[in-house]
Design an enzyme around this catalytic site. Structure first.
Site, PDB file in Angstrom:
ATOM      1  CG  ASN A   9      -5.125  15.967   1.185  1.00 55.79           C
ATOM      2  OD1 ASN A   9      -4.661  15.379   2.152  1.00 55.79           O
ATOM      3  ND2 ASN A   9      -6.388  15.817   0.830  1.00 55.79           N
ATOM      4  CE  LYS A  69       4.571   7.862  -1.178  1.00 55.84           C
ATOM      5  NZ  LYS A  69       3.902   8.149   0.103  1.00 55.84           N
ATOM      6  CE  LYS A 112      -4.250   1.641   0.476  1.00 62.48           C
ATOM      7  NZ  LYS A 112      -3.949   2.593  -0.628  1.00 62.48           N
ATOM      8  CE  LYS A 139       3.494   6.769   6.497  1.00 66.76           C
ATOM      9  NZ  LYS A 139       3.206   7.770   5.454  1.00 66.76           N
ATOM     10  CB  THR A 169      -3.292  12.720   5.608  1.00 72.24           C
ATOM     11  OG1 THR A 169      -3.558  11.655   4.689  1.00 72.24           O
ATOM     12  CG2 THR A 169      -1.829  12.681   6.005  1.00 72.24           C
ATOM     13  CB  SER A 187      -6.031   4.311   2.266  1.00 73.59           C
ATOM     14  OG  SER A 187      -5.859   5.469   1.481  1.00 73.59           O
TER      15      SER A 187
HETATM   16  N1  LIG Z   1      -2.038  13.034   0.809  1.00 73.57           N
HETATM   17  C1  LIG Z   1      -1.900  12.103   1.732  1.00 73.57           C
HETATM   18  O1  LIG Z   1      -2.866  11.387   2.068  1.00 73.57           O
HETATM   19  C2  LIG Z   1      -0.602  11.917   2.440  1.00 73.57           C
HETATM   20  C3  LIG Z   1       0.452  12.785   2.247  1.00 73.57           C
HETATM   21  N2  LIG Z   1       1.587  12.626   3.014  1.00 73.57           N
HETATM   22  C4  LIG Z   1       2.715  13.522   2.858  1.00 73.57           C
HETATM   23  O2  LIG Z   1       2.321  14.848   3.179  1.00 73.57           O
HETATM   24  C5  LIG Z   1       3.084  15.788   2.375  1.00 73.57           C
HETATM   25  C6  LIG Z   1       2.123  16.697   1.636  1.00 73.57           C
HETATM   26  O3  LIG Z   1       1.277  15.902   0.805  1.00 73.57           O
HETATM   27  P1  LIG Z   1      -0.085  16.477   0.173  1.00 73.57           P
HETATM   28  O4  LIG Z   1      -0.646  17.518   1.057  1.00 73.57           O
HETATM   29  O5  LIG Z   1      -0.879  15.322  -0.230  1.00 73.57           O
HETATM   30  O6  LIG Z   1       0.488  17.169  -1.140  1.00 73.57           O
HETATM   31  P2  LIG Z   1      -0.168  18.355  -2.000  1.00 73.57           P
HETATM   32  O7  LIG Z   1       0.437  18.233  -3.338  1.00 73.57           O
HETATM   33  O8  LIG Z   1      -1.649  18.379  -1.844  1.00 73.57           O
HETATM   34  O9  LIG Z   1       0.386  19.669  -1.264  1.00 73.57           O
HETATM   35  C7  LIG Z   1       1.737  19.953  -1.130  1.00 73.57           C
HETATM   36  C8  LIG Z   1       1.875  21.346  -0.535  1.00 73.57           C
HETATM   37  O10 LIG Z   1       3.254  21.618  -0.307  1.00 73.57           O
HETATM   38  C9  LIG Z   1       3.534  22.922  -0.809  1.00 73.57           C
HETATM   39  N3  LIG Z   1       4.958  23.033  -1.143  1.00 73.57           N
HETATM   40  C10 LIG Z   1       5.643  22.420  -2.133  1.00 73.57           C
HETATM   41  N4  LIG Z   1       6.927  22.819  -2.114  1.00 73.57           N
HETATM   42  C11 LIG Z   1       7.038  23.690  -1.080  1.00 73.57           C
HETATM   43  C12 LIG Z   1       8.095  24.452  -0.545  1.00 73.57           C
HETATM   44  N5  LIG Z   1       9.318  24.383  -1.089  1.00 73.57           N
HETATM   45  N6  LIG Z   1       7.858  25.253   0.529  1.00 73.57           N
HETATM   46  C13 LIG Z   1       6.628  25.326   1.075  1.00 73.57           C
HETATM   47  N7  LIG Z   1       5.580  24.621   0.616  1.00 73.57           N
HETATM   48  C14 LIG Z   1       5.784  23.831  -0.453  1.00 73.57           C
HETATM   49  C15 LIG Z   1       2.632  23.085  -2.020  1.00 73.57           C
HETATM   50  O11 LIG Z   1       2.464  24.432  -2.382  1.00 73.57           O
HETATM   51  C16 LIG Z   1       1.356  22.459  -1.457  1.00 73.57           C
HETATM   52  O12 LIG Z   1       0.653  23.410  -0.682  1.00 73.57           O
HETATM   53  C17 LIG Z   1       3.994  14.930   1.499  1.00 73.57           C
HETATM   54  O13 LIG Z   1       5.232  14.770   2.142  1.00 73.57           O
HETATM   55  C18 LIG Z   1       3.257  13.603   1.438  1.00 73.57           C
HETATM   56  O14 LIG Z   1       4.123  12.523   1.153  1.00 73.57           O
HETATM   57  C19 LIG Z   1       1.696  11.650   3.958  1.00 73.57           C
HETATM   58  C20 LIG Z   1       0.685  10.778   4.184  1.00 73.57           C
HETATM   59  C21 LIG Z   1      -0.518  10.770   3.383  1.00 73.57           C
HETATM   60  O1  LIG Z   2      -3.358   6.212   1.566  1.00 70.53           O
HETATM   61  C1  LIG Z   2      -2.463   5.461   1.202  1.00 70.53           C
HETATM   62  O2  LIG Z   2      -2.653   4.330   0.849  1.00 70.53           O
HETATM   63  C2  LIG Z   2      -1.008   5.890   1.173  1.00 70.53           C
HETATM   64  C3  LIG Z   2      -0.717   7.252   1.707  1.00 70.53           C
HETATM   65  C4  LIG Z   2       0.750   7.518   1.577  1.00 70.53           C
HETATM   66  O3  LIG Z   2       1.302   7.458   0.492  1.00 70.53           O
HETATM   67  C5  LIG Z   2       1.521   7.842   2.758  1.00 70.53           C
HETATM   68  O4  LIG Z   2       1.051   7.595   3.878  1.00 70.53           O
HETATM   69  O5  LIG Z   2       2.650   8.342   2.608  1.00 70.53           O
END
Ligand SMILES: NC(=O)C1=CN([C@@H]2O[C@H](COP(=O)(O)OP(=O)(O)OC[C@H]3O[C@@H](n4cnc5c(N)ncnc54)[C@H](O)[C@@H]3O)[C@@H](O)[C@H]2O)C=CC1
Ligand SMILES: O=C(O)CCC(=O)C(=O)O
Length: 377
Positions: free
Chosen positions: A182, A68, A32, A56, A151, A310
């Site tokens: 997100n 991943k 996953k 995790k 998340t 998920s």
């Molecule tokens: N979406 C999910 O369900 C999960 C996400 N994560 C982790 O959380 C983190 C964020 O993921 P999401 O919110 O899904 O991505 P996203 O793509 O929705 O948002 C990323 C955010 O980071 C900002 N960003 C990018 N570069 C930047 C910088 N240099 N300085 C400041 N802000 C910056 C973008 O503008 C955006 O607001 C990642 O590390 C991801 O692996 C972890 C677990 C689950």
């Molecule tokens: O929701 C999932 O299955 C994976 C989320 C994820 O990529 C993460 O936790 O970093």
């Protein structure tokens, strides 16, 4: 696996991107993990993120292994139809190695429910309708209520557990948040709702601060309307580089990996760091934080709410029965709370910090499954 994805651009020219899916371990169940679209995606990063998924899913007690994926691209530079073609070609190349009981992708940075809908549709052309092959889907295609917020909600539950353990609560504390996608936007919204003061926020477009607390719903409205944090009237612009070292109680990185490192860790003034992003603190930063008495809540626990819901989505798809949002959120809280107590027990029995406690818990569970299956060398 590494695949080349060639698509026609809207102007008819051809362009190629490299995509990856890394499957790390399946001792505890199907693998996953999310799919990331970002220009820095490379095999080493995807491999490291796949390993984190194995630990995790084990830390929160899900019947999964870890994987991943990612494509090295800049999604903002592609039109919606180009993104759709890229996602469909990527799915054609990996459809044989993913599957409901094999490897189940989900959104990560740069991808969203629409991306999952295209993967589901393309995969289903080869294997028949298979909603449980991806999670984080739109509700109309079998997504779960509560997944979009999960998340961020999990990060906030984890933060509450840690603070309660230290005799504190979110209300009245000062928070700094990097990233307003997100994860970051839900973290900011839920902390604001619980009476925490979010005093600085950044994203790729800039950073904003307000010592009295930013009105988060207004900031999110502004970002949705303008696509940027710039020119927000409810705070002052700040240098995004200053954000991570801004004075606060709790720092929550919600964007990229490696942002806290030997160059800036010594200047961090927060008392707590919550790793909402994956591996935002590198090992050198970790040592500096330990010396400074800063408590770090590790990613493999702090951001596990996403993969937990998920899992709930996958279960609902297999059951063919949709849960209420209340049920999803109650069960998420239960999984996050239980995991915190299991990690704390490891910290006590091994006299170690939270990161080591979480890794010990995850590795022990994977090792037990490996031995039970008779896979040990
Ligand atoms: N979406 C999910 O369900 C999960 C996400 N994560 C982790 O959380 C983190 C964020 O993921 P999401 O919110 O899904 O991505 P996203 O793509 O929705 O948002 C990323 C955010 O980071 C900002 N960003 C990018 N570069 C930047 C910088 N240099 N300085 C400041 N802000 C910056 C973008 O503008 C955006 O607001 C990642 O590390 C991801 O692996 C972890 C677990 C689950
Ligand atoms: O929701 C999932 O299955 C994976 C989320 C994820 O990529 C993460 O936790 O970093």
């Amino acid at each position: 696996m590494e695949v080349e994805c060639t698509i026609p651009r809207d102007d008819g020219s051809l362009v190629s991107f490299i995509g990856f899916r890394v499957q790390h371990d399946n001792a505890r169940g199907p693998m996953k993990g999310g799919i990331r679209y970002h220009h820095e995606v490379d095999p080493d990063e995807v491999n490291a993120l796949a390993q984190l998924m194995t630990w995790k899913t084990a830390v929160v007690g899900l019947p999964y292994g870890g994987a991943k994926g990612g494509i090295g691209c800049t999604p903002k530079e592609l039109s919606k139809s180009e993104l759709e073609r890229l996602t469909r070609v990527f799915t054609q190349k990996i459809h044989d190695v993913i599957g409901t009981q094999r490897d189940v992708p989900a959104p990560d940075m740069g991808t969203n429910p629409q991306t999952m809908a295209w993967i589901l549709d393309e995969y289903s052309k080869f294997h028949g309708h298979s909603p449980a092959v991806v999670t984080g889907k739109p509700l109309d295609l079998g997504g779960s209520l509560g997944r979009e917020a999960a998340t961020g909600r999990g990060v906030v539950i984890a933060t509450e557990e840690l603070l309660a353990d230290h005799g504190k609560s979110i209300s009245g504390l000062k928070f700094v948040i990097q990233g307003l996608g997100n994860v970051g936007s839900w973290v900011a919204k839920l902390i604001h709702e619980r009476g925490g003061k979010v005093i600085a926020v950044s994203d790729i477009t800039g950073a904003v601060k307000n010592p009295d607390g930013i009105d988060i719903p207004s900031l999110i409205k502004h970002k949705v309307a303008t696509g940027t944090l710039n020119d927000f009237q409810g705070g002052d612009a700040m240098d995004p580089k200053e954000l991570l070292v801004h004075e606060c109680d709790v720092l929550i990185p919600c964007a990229l990996g490696g942002v806290l490192n030997k160059h800036n860790a010594g200047d961090v003034k927060a008392r707590y760091i919550i790793e909402a992003a994956n591996h935002p603190c590198d090992p050198e930063a970790d040592e500096i934080f330990a010396d400074k008495g800063i408590t770090v809540l590790p990613d493999i626990y702090a951001n596990a709410g996403g993969v937990t819901v998920s899992y709930f989505e996958w279960v609902q798809n297999i059951q063919g029965f949709m849960w209420t949002e209340e049920t999803v959120n109650e069960r998420l809280q239960m999984y996050m709370r239980n995991a915190f107590h299991h990690i704390k027990a490891k910290c006590q029995s091994h006299d170690c910090n939270l990161r080591m406690g979480a890794f010990t818990l995850g590795v022990d569970r994977v090792a037990r499954a490996t031995v039970l299956r008779g896979w040990e060398a």
